[in-house]
Motif scaffolding. Structure first.
Motif, PDB file in Angstrom:
ATOM      1  N   ALA A 194     -34.343  74.483 -18.698  1.00  0.00           N
ATOM      2  CA  ALA A 194     -35.494  74.824 -19.532  1.00  0.00           C
ATOM      3  C   ALA A 194     -35.433  76.287 -19.967  1.00  0.00           C
ATOM      4  O   ALA A 194     -35.765  76.618 -21.108  1.00  0.00           O
ATOM      5  N   ALA A 195     -34.978  77.153 -19.061  1.00  0.00           N
ATOM      6  CA  ALA A 195     -34.891  78.575 -19.398  1.00  0.00           C
ATOM      7  C   ALA A 195     -33.943  78.811 -20.567  1.00  0.00           C
ATOM      8  O   ALA A 195     -34.181  79.679 -21.416  1.00  0.00           O
ATOM      9  N   ASN A 196     -32.868  78.032 -20.627  1.00  0.00           N
ATOM     10  CA  ASN A 196     -31.955  78.138 -21.770  1.00  0.00           C
ATOM     11  C   ASN A 196     -32.661  77.729 -23.062  1.00  0.00           C
ATOM     12  O   ASN A 196     -32.427  78.304 -24.128  1.00  0.00           O
ATOM     13  N   GLY A 197     -33.522  76.730 -22.954  1.00  0.00           N
ATOM     14  CA  GLY A 197     -34.282  76.276 -24.112  1.00  0.00           C
ATOM     15  C   GLY A 197     -35.263  77.311 -24.614  1.00  0.00           C
ATOM     16  O   GLY A 197     -35.521  77.406 -25.823  1.00  0.00           O
ATOM     17  N   TYR A 198     -35.820  78.096 -23.699  1.00  0.00           N
ATOM     18  CA  TYR A 198     -36.738  79.157 -24.116  1.00  0.00           C
ATOM     19  C   TYR A 198     -35.980  80.187 -24.963  1.00  0.00           C
ATOM     20  O   TYR A 198     -36.469  80.617 -26.013  1.00  0.00           O
ATOM     21  N   VAL A 199     -34.803  80.554 -24.488  1.00  0.00           N
ATOM     22  CA  VAL A 199     -33.996  81.540 -25.206  1.00  0.00           C
ATOM     23  C   VAL A 199     -33.589  81.009 -26.579  1.00  0.00           C
ATOM     24  O   VAL A 199     -33.567  81.741 -27.571  1.00  0.00           O
ATOM     25  N   ALA A 200     -33.280  79.699 -26.634  1.00  0.00           N
ATOM     26  CA  ALA A 200     -32.827  79.080 -27.881  1.00  0.00           C
ATOM     27  C   ALA A 200     -33.972  78.701 -28.810  1.00  0.00           C
ATOM     28  O   ALA A 200     -33.737  78.164 -29.898  1.00  0.00           O
ATOM     29  N   LEU A 202     -36.282  76.313 -28.570  1.00  0.00           N
ATOM     30  CA  LEU A 202     -36.336  74.864 -28.808  1.00  0.00           C
ATOM     31  C   LEU A 202     -37.726  74.281 -28.635  1.00  0.00           C
ATOM     32  O   LEU A 202     -38.013  73.195 -29.146  1.00  0.00           O
ATOM     33  N   PHE A 203     -38.589  74.990 -27.904  1.00  0.00           N
ATOM     34  CA  PHE A 203     -39.833  74.384 -27.458  1.00  0.00           C
ATOM     35  C   PHE A 203     -41.066  75.014 -28.101  1.00  0.00           C
ATOM     36  O   PHE A 203     -41.077  76.189 -28.459  1.00  0.00           O
ATOM     37  N   GLU A 204     -42.096  74.193 -28.175  1.00  0.00           N
ATOM     38  CA  GLU A 204     -43.397  74.617 -28.676  1.00  0.00           C
ATOM     39  C   GLU A 204     -44.013  75.629 -27.712  1.00  0.00           C
ATOM     40  O   GLU A 204     -43.991  75.452 -26.487  1.00  0.00           O
ATOM     41  N   GLY A 206     -45.344  81.097 -21.912  1.00  0.00           N
ATOM     42  CA  GLY A 206     -45.760  80.420 -23.128  1.00  0.00           C
ATOM     43  C   GLY A 206     -45.272  78.991 -23.246  1.00  0.00           C
ATOM     44  O   GLY A 206     -45.472  78.360 -24.287  1.00  0.00           O
ATOM     45  N   TYR A 207     -44.668  78.461 -22.180  1.00  0.00           N
ATOM     46  CA  TYR A 207     -44.075  77.126 -22.255  1.00  0.00           C
ATOM     47  C   TYR A 207     -44.751  76.145 -21.296  1.00  0.00           C
ATOM     48  O   TYR A 207     -45.732  76.471 -20.631  1.00  0.00           O
ATOM     49  N   GLY A 208     -44.203  74.926 -21.252  1.00  0.00           N
ATOM     50  CA  GLY A 208     -44.815  73.870 -20.458  1.00  0.00           C
ATOM     51  C   GLY A 208     -44.717  74.126 -18.964  1.00  0.00           C
ATOM     52  O   GLY A 208     -43.879  74.909 -18.497  1.00  0.00           O
ATOM     53  N   ILE A 214     -41.826  70.299 -17.952  1.00  0.00           N
ATOM     54  CA  ILE A 214     -42.043  69.468 -19.151  1.00  0.00           C
ATOM     55  C   ILE A 214     -42.321  70.396 -20.325  1.00  0.00           C
ATOM     56  O   ILE A 214     -43.195  71.265 -20.253  1.00  0.00           O
ATOM     57  N   ASP A 215     -41.579  70.184 -21.414  1.00  0.00           N
ATOM     58  CA  ASP A 215     -41.808  70.982 -22.608  1.00  0.00           C
ATOM     59  C   ASP A 215     -41.895  70.099 -23.840  1.00  0.00           C
ATOM     60  O   ASP A 215     -41.392  68.966 -23.854  1.00  0.00           O
ATOM     61  N   ILE A 216     -42.519  70.629 -24.876  1.00  0.00           N
ATOM     62  CA  ILE A 216     -42.697  69.929 -26.142  1.00  0.00           C
ATOM     63  C   ILE A 216     -41.659  70.415 -27.149  1.00  0.00           C
ATOM     64  O   ILE A 216     -41.523  71.628 -27.360  1.00  0.00           O
TER      65      ILE A 216
END
Length: 352
Positions: free
Chosen positions: A96-102, A104-106, A130-132, A267-269
């Motif tokens: 998920a942390a990689n997704g924050y950097v990229a 990807l998430f709401e 700021g994420y899920g 869980i992220d959106i």
């Protein structure tokens, strides 16, 4: 909780009538029914359908579509496809942390997830970014053969005692709790790991080396080492305790009173989701007391909702109650960029 979910679902139906996008019909989907695509692991799918997805479909009059695969494959699919139909994705904290950097998430609107008020602080660490939120957790402790060790272990600092020379096993850096071992070593030195990128931690690990027999990658490896008398103590995630105790019934598991480090599933959106209202509802449902009281038992998921009440038998070897309240989280947005450097240092310090 049920009244809240029904109220939220009513809002979703109003949004649908107002022109919210809906997805094509699928198996088991009635005409005009909206869908929510959940990307998750393919484990215990029958239990998840019965306890998690089925009740959610009933409450919100929507059809849950599953995309199941490994963490790495699901993350890659989402990150490389801007047109992905995934609405919400369940991932390990590190992924998920990689997704924050990229990006990807709401960035979530916390007012749409009322149950955030009822989860433990550690599960809110991603929300603060700021994420899920996290929806389940496990944590590390120390498992040991008291007779072979010769004293009672009560603190993380006990791992460095000379009496444990040639008796200890710790998780390999690449495993779930490998980074936690680096955090623990930095704590032993009394240094905030974020101030020196782990330099003090590797000094402490070098001091610990004389106690380490070898590192491990799987809980079953620990079970075999305990059974053979090769080790007398190990740092292990609570999920591995039953396997070890089956092989070595006399071992004891302790979570030091100071604190523990937790591994969370989040869980992220998807920021490109067309069903964000349903995604918010799903997250709120996933962390609800009603659902987590069930999944703690049927899926052995450590609950993050602090209002869940379990019996001692139900919560044995689970990150729950007081253990959950004192669990610290690992900041993977800090760890992930350092992993290549840490791997090199780990190999030179521990595995040479």
């Amino acid at each position: 909780m049920r009244k809240l979910m029904i109220s939220l679902c009513a809002l979703a139906m109003i949004a649908a009538v107002s022109g919210c996008s809906s997805k094509p019909e699928g198996e088991g989907q009635t005409e005009g029914q909206r869908t929510l695509t959940v990307s998750t692991w393919g484990l215990s799918e029958d239990v998840l359908v019965e306890d998690v997805y089925g009740p959610f479909e009933e409450l919100c009059n929507c059809k849950v579509i599953l995309e199941t695969d490994t963490t790495a494959n699901r993350y890659t699919k989402l990150s490389t496809n801007p047109d992905s139909t995934v609405d919400v994705i369940e991932l390990s904290q590190a992924a998920a942390a990689n997704g924050y950097v990229a990006d990807l998430f709401e960035k979530i609107d916390t007012t749409q997830i009322p149950n955030l008020d009822n989860i433990i602080e550690g599960a809110k660490s991603t929300v603060a970014q700021g994420y899920g939120p996290a929806y389940t957790l496990n944590s590390i402790g120390i498992i040991y053969d008291k007779e072979a060790v010769g004293f009672e272990i009560t603190s993380w600092a006990d791992l460095w005692k000379p009496e444990l020379a040639g008796k200890l096993s710790i998780p390999e850096l690449s495993t779930t709790f490998g980074p936690a071992m680096v955090y623990l070593a930095s704590d032993y030195k009394g240094v905030d790991i974020t101030t020196d990128d782990g330099a003090a931690a590797f000094e402490a690990l070098n001091e610990l080396k004389s106690n380490i027999v070898r590192t491990y990658s799987k809980s079953s490896d620990l079970a075999n080492m305990f059974a053979a008398g090769e080790i007398a103590v190990a740092v292990v995630g609570d999920f591995g305790v039953p396997v070890i105790k089956n092989a070595a019934p006399d071992v004891e598991f302790v979570v030091p009173a100071e604190y523990t480090y937790a591994n969370f599933n989040t869980i992220d959106i998807n920021k490109n989701s067309k069903n964000k209202d349903l995604a918010y509802m799903y997250i709120n449902w996933r962390i609800s007391q009603e659902l987590q009281s069930v999944t703690a038992v049927t899926l052995n998921e450590g609950p993050v909702n602090k209002n869940v009440e379990l019996t001692p038998e139900q919560s044995a070897n689970m990150t729950y109650g007081d253990v959950a309240e004192r669990a610290k989280s690992i900041d993977y947005s800090f760890v992930n960029p350092l992993m290549a450097q840490w791997t090199d240092q780990w190999n030179r310090t521990i595995n040479n």
